[in-house]
Design an enzyme around this catalytic site. Sequence first.
Site, PDB file in Angstrom:
ATOM      1  CG  ASP A 177     -17.858   8.774 -13.311  1.00 17.94           C
ATOM      2  OD1 ASP A 177     -17.239   9.744 -13.799  1.00 17.94           O
ATOM      3  OD2 ASP A 177     -18.213   7.789 -13.982  1.00 17.94           O
ATOM      4  CG  HIS A 204     -17.909   2.883 -15.410  1.00 16.47           C
ATOM      5  ND1 HIS A 204     -17.901   3.273 -14.097  1.00 16.47           N
ATOM      6  CD2 HIS A 204     -18.034   4.029 -16.126  1.00 16.47           C
ATOM      7  CE1 HIS A 204     -18.006   4.593 -14.018  1.00 16.47           C
ATOM      8  NE2 HIS A 204     -18.083   5.077 -15.238  1.00 16.47           N
ATOM      9  CG  HIS A 236     -20.465   7.048 -19.368  1.00 20.14           C
ATOM     10  ND1 HIS A 236     -20.488   8.308 -18.835  1.00 20.14           N
ATOM     11  CD2 HIS A 236     -19.598   6.335 -18.607  1.00 20.14           C
ATOM     12  CE1 HIS A 236     -19.665   8.368 -17.808  1.00 20.14           C
ATOM     13  NE2 HIS A 236     -19.096   7.181 -17.645  1.00 20.14           N
ATOM     14  CB  CYS A 250     -21.105  16.941 -21.188  1.00 20.81           C
ATOM     15  SG  CYS A 250     -20.969  18.706 -21.488  1.00 20.81           S
TER      16      CYS A 250
END
Lengths: 303, 303
Positions: B23, B211, B213, B244
């Site tokens: 990832d 999970h 971000h 990104c």
Amino acid sequence: MRRPYPMEGLPQHVTVYEVGPRDGLQNEPATVPAEVKAEFISRLADAGHKVIEATSFVHPRWVPQLADADELLGRLDRRPGVRYPVLVPNERGLDRALAHGVAEIAVFASATETFAAKNLNRSLESQFDMFEPVVARALEAGVRVRAYVSMCFGDPWEGPTPVSQVVSVGRRLLGLGCYELSLGDTIGVATPGHVTELIEAFDATDRLAVHFHDTYGQALANTLAALQAGVTTVDASTGGIGGCPYAESATGNLATEDLVWMLHGLGIETGLDLDRLVATSTWLAGLLGRPSPSRVVQALSKG
Amino acid sequence: MRRPYPMEGLPQHVTVYEVGPRDGLQNEPATVPAEVKAEFISRLADAGHKVIEATSFVHPRWVPQLADADELLGRLDRRPGVRYPVLVPNERGLDRALAHGVAEIAVFASATETFAAKNLNRSLESQFDMFEPVVARALEAGVRVRAYVSMCFGDPWEGPTPVSQVVSVGRRLLGLGCYELSLGDTIGVATPGHVTELIEAFDATDRLAVHFHDTYGQALANTLAALQAGVTTVDASTGGIGGCPYAESATGNLATEDLVWMLHGLGIETGLDLDRLVATSTWLAGLLGRPSPSRVVQALSKG
């Protein structure tokens, strides 16, 4: 507008004590003119802030960025219902604050021996001799006094700070008549269980605020722990400014915007307008010449 | 060594599911050679990781960075006691994984209609037709299957994801035979109360992983909420890589180091060596040509 997702045991309202103009700017190498600082503070009030620490009466030799404290206070567009505390290190600083009709000051104490020596040129014990007349004279003049306690979780020389030592320093400051203690994790090492342990050891939660730095990315998780322990005042800095500006990725104070994202997501009222805060941080980042370290500012100011 | 400060109600041990090589790297524009990826994974094992998601058998057109999955798996220095799951999108990917004798795979589902269409070219409902034969054949071959569920808290098109919808998607994946769900906050919008609400709605905490971000700086606070709700497996990415890479300050996955700082501070065992993790992130940052977004890596790699 996202619906909030409340969490059991958290307060309904949190006071965000904004330290950007003082703690945030004081380490910036580029001098920010007083009129820009005044505009910064006006924008923060426009965004809904009710407590904005405006500046410091520390000697200009130590904090050249805030050498314009007198000029700034003269320019300040004071709004009804907004508090503008100033940091005052000693009686000389108090005289200057009183001359401006300041209604609230903050004193700055150390929880450790080494930092007391380095930052205050005092011992852990003798620092109170410095605060006592400042607090007494301030209260006599009807001025409220907040006390910062720095290095509450550890310092770079002594390692972890014993909880009992922080409690002892803090209780003495409350005993002098300070209305609130701001428990500072000056080097950002705390983790949530340490926060809980310290707050519970005080047994005076309604007089505690927390002041986290994000050096190790722990500031917001520690804030959550503090809220769960009953704290309702959280210090934060617009855009996360503060800390060491010479490091490539300066990590300073907890960013107001990241805090507000969490609080509003939890359904906790702050009175703050997140979009206006982000706009202010974006404006300020342009002036300071580096991007805001706040994740929320980075995410929302794109495109 | 700092003494730990435990917090009531948290687990004693947490499994950090390391997603950096998959990832984390998948969005990096600079191609990382297979031998460097293999070294990266070896270093992670040296640091104590027991679960390292190694790569993905997604079509190279979609993730060119991981087009070398076959070569990488050939080069992998497999350690006893370490799991090396690989991401498998469909039966074709499963065939490749089985050919390499992979012992564990992960499938990738969506909690929202729009992301199912965009990422999987399926509807929310028909995505299960794709997973069903993959999971069935994997289990038949003795291969364990983890299921990622993305956009569990919101997506950019539909706003907040209804909790009941996530639970419905997740339960179907568990029903197919997946051993664990990884609940993904793909766009980083969650706040702690939302995390608690979702986990409690599942009523199957021992089969949940989280999970997060860090797009809005909430990842670690959300992790604390998940631990308080009983979750004991947390996904994280070395140095916080991922997200990104074209944005100046890419904010990707929760950084393993920031997570480990908190867990160790809380006295929670992970089996991980923080110094080795930081050294690996610093090494990787040099190769990728940009500083790690992890606060801990930034702080500990100075000087």
